[in-house]
Design an enzyme around this catalytic site. Sequence first.
Site, mmCIF file in Angstrom:
data_model
loop_
_atom_site.group_PDB
_atom_site.id
_atom_site.type_symbol
_atom_site.label_atom_id
_atom_site.label_comp_id
_atom_site.label_asym_id
_atom_site.label_seq_id
_atom_site.Cartn_x
_atom_site.Cartn_y
_atom_site.Cartn_z
ATOM 1 N N LYS A 1 -13.728 -7.956 -19.315
ATOM 2 C CA LYS A 1 -13.063 -8.437 -20.522
ATOM 3 C C LYS A 1 -11.611 -7.959 -20.484
ATOM 4 O O LYS A 1 -11.322 -6.793 -20.713
ATOM 5 C CB LYS A 1 -13.739 -7.896 -21.790
ATOM 6 C CG LYS A 1 -13.273 -8.651 -23.022
ATOM 7 C CD LYS A 1 -13.041 -7.808 -24.242
ATOM 8 C CE LYS A 1 -11.766 -7.048 -24.265
ATOM 9 N NZ LYS A 1 -10.530 -7.825 -24.336
ATOM 10 N N GLU B 1 -10.775 5.790 -19.000
ATOM 11 C CA GLU B 1 -9.380 6.108 -18.681
ATOM 12 C C GLU B 1 -8.602 5.874 -19.957
ATOM 13 O O GLU B 1 -8.307 4.734 -20.316
ATOM 14 C CB GLU B 1 -8.875 5.194 -17.555
ATOM 15 C CG GLU B 1 -9.571 5.393 -16.226
ATOM 16 C CD GLU B 1 -9.222 6.712 -15.558
ATOM 17 O OE1 GLU B 1 -8.292 7.401 -16.002
ATOM 18 O OE2 GLU B 1 -9.910 7.059 -14.582
ATOM 19 N N CYS C 1 0.197 4.841 -19.425
ATOM 20 C CA CYS C 1 -0.538 6.036 -19.855
ATOM 21 C C CYS C 1 0.043 7.270 -19.177
ATOM 22 O O CYS C 1 -0.078 8.376 -19.681
ATOM 23 C CB CYS C 1 -2.005 5.891 -19.498
ATOM 24 S SG CYS C 1 -2.235 5.443 -17.772
ATOM 25 N N GLU D 1 1.492 9.122 -28.372
ATOM 26 C CA GLU D 1 1.882 8.382 -27.170
ATOM 27 C C GLU D 1 2.955 7.359 -27.583
ATOM 28 O O GLU D 1 2.694 6.479 -28.406
ATOM 29 C CB GLU D 1 0.629 7.672 -26.651
ATOM 30 C CG GLU D 1 0.720 7.207 -25.248
ATOM 31 C CD GLU D 1 -0.615 6.622 -24.759
ATOM 32 O OE1 GLU D 1 -1.456 6.200 -25.578
ATOM 33 O OE2 GLU D 1 -0.805 6.590 -23.537
HETATM 34 P P1 NAP Z 1 -6.627 -0.744 -26.545
HETATM 35 O O1 NAP Z 1 -6.172 -1.284 -27.824
HETATM 36 O O2 NAP Z 1 -7.572 0.391 -26.553
HETATM 37 O O3 NAP Z 1 -7.254 -1.989 -25.741
HETATM 38 C C1 NAP Z 1 -7.764 -1.863 -24.452
HETATM 39 C C2 NAP Z 1 -8.835 -2.904 -24.237
HETATM 40 O O4 NAP Z 1 -9.917 -2.657 -25.131
HETATM 41 C C3 NAP Z 1 -8.377 -4.327 -24.515
HETATM 42 O O5 NAP Z 1 -9.017 -5.200 -23.638
HETATM 43 C C4 NAP Z 1 -8.867 -4.541 -25.930
HETATM 44 O O6 NAP Z 1 -9.056 -5.886 -26.294
HETATM 45 C C5 NAP Z 1 -10.196 -3.825 -25.879
HETATM 46 N N1 NAP Z 1 -10.742 -3.470 -27.186
HETATM 47 C C6 NAP Z 1 -10.071 -3.204 -28.336
HETATM 48 N N2 NAP Z 1 -10.955 -2.907 -29.299
HETATM 49 C C7 NAP Z 1 -12.197 -2.995 -28.761
HETATM 50 C C8 NAP Z 1 -13.518 -2.817 -29.266
HETATM 51 N N3 NAP Z 1 -13.752 -2.475 -30.520
HETATM 52 N N4 NAP Z 1 -14.548 -2.997 -28.418
HETATM 53 C C9 NAP Z 1 -14.341 -3.337 -27.131
HETATM 54 N N5 NAP Z 1 -13.116 -3.533 -26.605
HETATM 55 C C10 NAP Z 1 -12.055 -3.352 -27.409
HETATM 56 O O7 NAP Z 1 -5.425 -0.276 -25.632
HETATM 57 P P2 NAP Z 1 -4.128 -1.088 -25.250
HETATM 58 O O8 NAP Z 1 -3.180 -1.026 -26.387
HETATM 59 O O9 NAP Z 1 -4.461 -2.417 -24.693
HETATM 60 O O10 NAP Z 1 -3.590 -0.238 -24.013
HETATM 61 C C11 NAP Z 1 -2.830 0.860 -24.157
HETATM 62 C C12 NAP Z 1 -3.653 2.134 -24.060
HETATM 63 O O11 NAP Z 1 -4.312 2.170 -22.806
HETATM 64 C C13 NAP Z 1 -2.804 3.372 -24.109
HETATM 65 O O12 NAP Z 1 -3.388 4.342 -24.912
HETATM 66 C C14 NAP Z 1 -2.755 3.829 -22.664
HETATM 67 O O13 NAP Z 1 -2.483 5.193 -22.496
HETATM 68 C C15 NAP Z 1 -4.104 3.449 -22.209
HETATM 69 N N6 NAP Z 1 -4.130 3.339 -20.741
HETATM 70 C C16 NAP Z 1 -4.775 4.306 -20.049
HETATM 71 C C17 NAP Z 1 -4.791 4.267 -18.666
HETATM 72 C C18 NAP Z 1 -5.510 5.327 -17.885
HETATM 73 O O14 NAP Z 1 -5.789 5.082 -16.716
HETATM 74 N N7 NAP Z 1 -5.828 6.474 -18.438
HETATM 75 C C19 NAP Z 1 -4.156 3.226 -17.985
HETATM 76 C C20 NAP Z 1 -3.498 2.245 -18.736
HETATM 77 C C21 NAP Z 1 -3.509 2.326 -20.123
HETATM 78 P P3 NAP Z 1 -7.914 -6.652 -27.118
HETATM 79 O O15 NAP Z 1 -6.803 -6.840 -26.201
HETATM 80 O O16 NAP Z 1 -8.561 -7.909 -27.526
HETATM 81 O O17 NAP Z 1 -7.567 -5.778 -28.283
#
Ligand code: NAP
Length: 489
Positions: A185, A261, A295, A392
């Site tokens: 997804k 992650e 991240c 962040e």
């Molecule tokens: P996010 O809002 O947590 O979304 C990540 C993914 O989860 C998206 O596909 C999102 O779908 C989905 N999602 C959201 N709510 C969900 C739910 N209730 N159930 C299942 N899936 C759900 O994060 P983001 O804003 O896209 O990305 C930024 C974050 O990712 C930052 O905190 C960053 O640090 C972290 N990150 C971490 C790493 C690592 O390796 N540690 C690498 C890259 C990014 P939708 O798009 O439809 O909301």
Amino acid sequence: MTLAERETQVVERVPKQLFVGGTWREARSGAVFKVEDPSTGSVLCEVADAGTEDGFAALDAAVAAQPSWAKHAPRERGEILRRAYELLMQRQEDLALLMTLEMGKPFAEAKGEIAYAADFLRWFSEEAVRIEGGYSISPNGQARFLVMRQPVGPSMLITPWNFPMAMGTRKIGPAIAAGCTMILKPAQQTPLSALALADILREAGLPEGVLSVLPTSDAGGVTEPLLRDGRIRKVSFTGSTGVGRKLLEQSAEQVLRTSMELGGNAPFLVFDDADIDAAVEGAMQAKMRNIGEACTAANRLYVQSGVATEFARRLSERMGALKLGRGTEDGVQVGPLIDAKAREKVQSLVDDAVGRGARVLVGGSAGDGDGYFYRPTVLADVPQSSELSTTEIFGPVAPIISFDTEDQALAAANDTEYGLVSYLYTRDLNRALRVSEALETGMVGLNQGIVSNPAAPFGGVKHSGLGREGGTVGIEEFLETKYIGVGGV
Ligand code: NAP
């Protein structure tokens, strides 16, 4: 062909449907959602919008394909990955342009991400044939132990928008190598790279049902019923800590294997004895890679008082000289943020720090144009109490905080619930090792501003997550261990 024509062409070529059980098809409901170009705010295209029913169709396909996929020769699984690696590299330019359009990062960086993403497929193509077991004799000599590794089973992969291709291949690569079927997804804001990747894997010979890709505007509505179903055995998630926590709760019901992650809040430490040129260069990479939307982005720059003024001056010069604009334009080094909400968050963090006494050395405001641009910003004299220190930033803002002693720097660096990565600049070998050991993070960039490499174990501690991706341990996340006790030998 003009650039505008090429842009239209790369978007037109991507399948816009759901990829379920090896075929492209519309959502059962017929729904679609819009994909936007963050550098203009205009709509690029519409893609099929998966619902709960589509999720179950993908799950049925994954479950049906799992037994035969697990028996597929490891060499063949590796060769599918190798072919997909080659196809990604052959189409690097088009895939990079597509990524720049849906996500905003400058074209040169998007090309870099395609190479990085492809490298996960290459790495795991090599790992597929190195899944080992064991043979040993029980301590009392009366039994033999055979230890084997088996695929975990159907896996749910959920990825963020900031690295639309690499976060996919970092999960798909080891899942294919291990013999798991999967449902991906992708993030709602960047489904096109994932759809293009699915088509490449199909072309590379991935059997039907091994991978399904479900873009959706209702993430939880599609994934939660699948996690609670019992047939999914693993969830691998990259995204925010808040969503990760929810997924962990949902995974508890069926006791799923999880890899998380999650978010970061990376400290970047510069000591008086550091090579300042290298530290400024490293800070530019650690801060500005991916427009600060990583991240791993340096979130707090702690600089020892003897070099703080000089470091801030040099960093401001470099940040102020960066070219902001649409990622497709020549020479652009900083693209737009992903959306209006992200830009408002960055502005409010800057305003909060300034309200508490921080000084703006460069930037500090939104950029021109219709896109969600924010100027590269350096803040000095940032109080540790600022929201920036605990949140962040996910944008091109470098807050500098000066310190006097190593103990102070370490205490401040570790004063966060996150623990993904930290960076450290020093020429003193003893300090380098002492501080690296004491930093509470899963990764340390020692005199370097980038830590991502498919051959190394990527991941965090504390609220930054569980498990590792890449390296020789990356495939472990998709394998179970079984032992057979053999008697009467
Ligand atoms: P996010 O809002 O947590 O979304 C990540 C993914 O989860 C998206 O596909 C999102 O779908 C989905 N999602 C959201 N709510 C969900 C739910 N209730 N159930 C299942 N899936 C759900 O994060 P983001 O804003 O896209 O990305 C930024 C974050 O990712 C930052 O905190 C960053 O640090 C972290 N990150 C971490 C790493 C690592 O390796 N540690 C690498 C890259 C990014 P939708 O798009 O439809 O909301």
